[in-house]
Design a protein around this motif. Sequence first.
Motif, short mmCIF file in Angstrom:
data_model
loop_
_atom_site.label_atom_id
_atom_site.label_comp_id
_atom_site.label_asym_id
_atom_site.label_seq_id
_atom_site.Cartn_x
_atom_site.Cartn_y
_atom_site.Cartn_z
N GLN A 87 -35.04 6.37 -25.03
CA GLN A 87 -34.40 7.23 -24.05
C GLN A 87 -35.42 7.58 -22.97
N THR A 127 -28.41 4.19 -16.84
CA THR A 127 -27.93 4.69 -18.13
C THR A 127 -28.93 5.58 -18.85
N GLY A 173 -32.63 10.41 -18.85
CA GLY A 173 -31.51 10.28 -19.78
C GLY A 173 -31.50 11.34 -20.87
N ARG A 178 -22.59 12.91 -14.14
CA ARG A 178 -23.59 12.75 -15.20
C ARG A 178 -22.92 12.81 -16.57
N GLY A 179 -23.28 11.86 -17.42
CA GLY A 179 -22.76 11.83 -18.78
C GLY A 179 -21.42 11.14 -18.93
N GLU A 180 -20.80 10.74 -17.83
CA GLU A 180 -19.51 10.06 -17.91
C GLU A 180 -19.67 8.70 -18.56
N ARG A 181 -18.71 8.32 -19.39
CA ARG A 181 -18.73 6.99 -20.00
C ARG A 181 -18.29 5.98 -18.94
N ARG A 184 -23.28 5.83 -20.97
CA ARG A 184 -23.08 7.00 -20.11
C ARG A 184 -23.94 6.90 -18.84
N GLY A 219 -30.89 14.46 -23.05
CA GLY A 219 -29.70 15.30 -23.17
C GLY A 219 -28.40 14.51 -23.20
N LEU A 220 -28.46 13.23 -22.90
CA LEU A 220 -27.26 12.39 -22.96
C LEU A 220 -27.19 11.68 -24.30
N GLU A 221 -25.99 11.47 -24.76
CA GLU A 221 -25.78 10.74 -26.00
C GLU A 221 -26.18 9.28 -25.80
N ALA A 227 -26.53 8.17 -16.36
CA ALA A 227 -27.70 9.06 -16.37
C ALA A 227 -28.10 9.32 -14.91
#
Length: 150
Positions: free
Chosen positions: A10, A52, A14, A111-114, A33, A16-18, A35
């Motif tokens: 990571q 990402t 990035g 941010r964080g959107e798939r 996601r 904090g993002l899954e 980033a």
Amino acid sequence: MQHSIVQIQQLPHGEGLELPFYASAQAAGADLRAAIDEDIVLTPGEYKLIKTGFAMALADGYEAQIRPRSGLAYKHGITVLNSPGTIDADYRGEVGVILINHGKEPFTITRGERIAQMVIAQFVQADFQAVTELSETVRGEGGFGSSGRK
């Protein structure tokens, strides 16, 4: 179901993002996601590279295919421009997704959107052999559309 270990690093933007994940038990593609630090608007016909926030190491003999998410494509006309994008096992840079808006309205990425899905697949490297003739088939040299529509 076969499994392969994919090492994920990571990157700072990035955090904090899954990490890539499978949304269901039988999913072939892991969701990726965005980033990004601020929203990105794609106007109709526009394309941009979306980060990402991770880099990875694939096992030898594997590739990652970056593919569109069907919901984004169907509802908004958003797709992966070079679909499927290929990430080789020896690439160690950040995974990026080239998204294009084929829709009629601007589309905002947050941010964080798939934004895409990633399929890990085995591949074979061919040994290319020059020949003077190819074996014959029923289709022969029939190309684009030669087999008909129905």
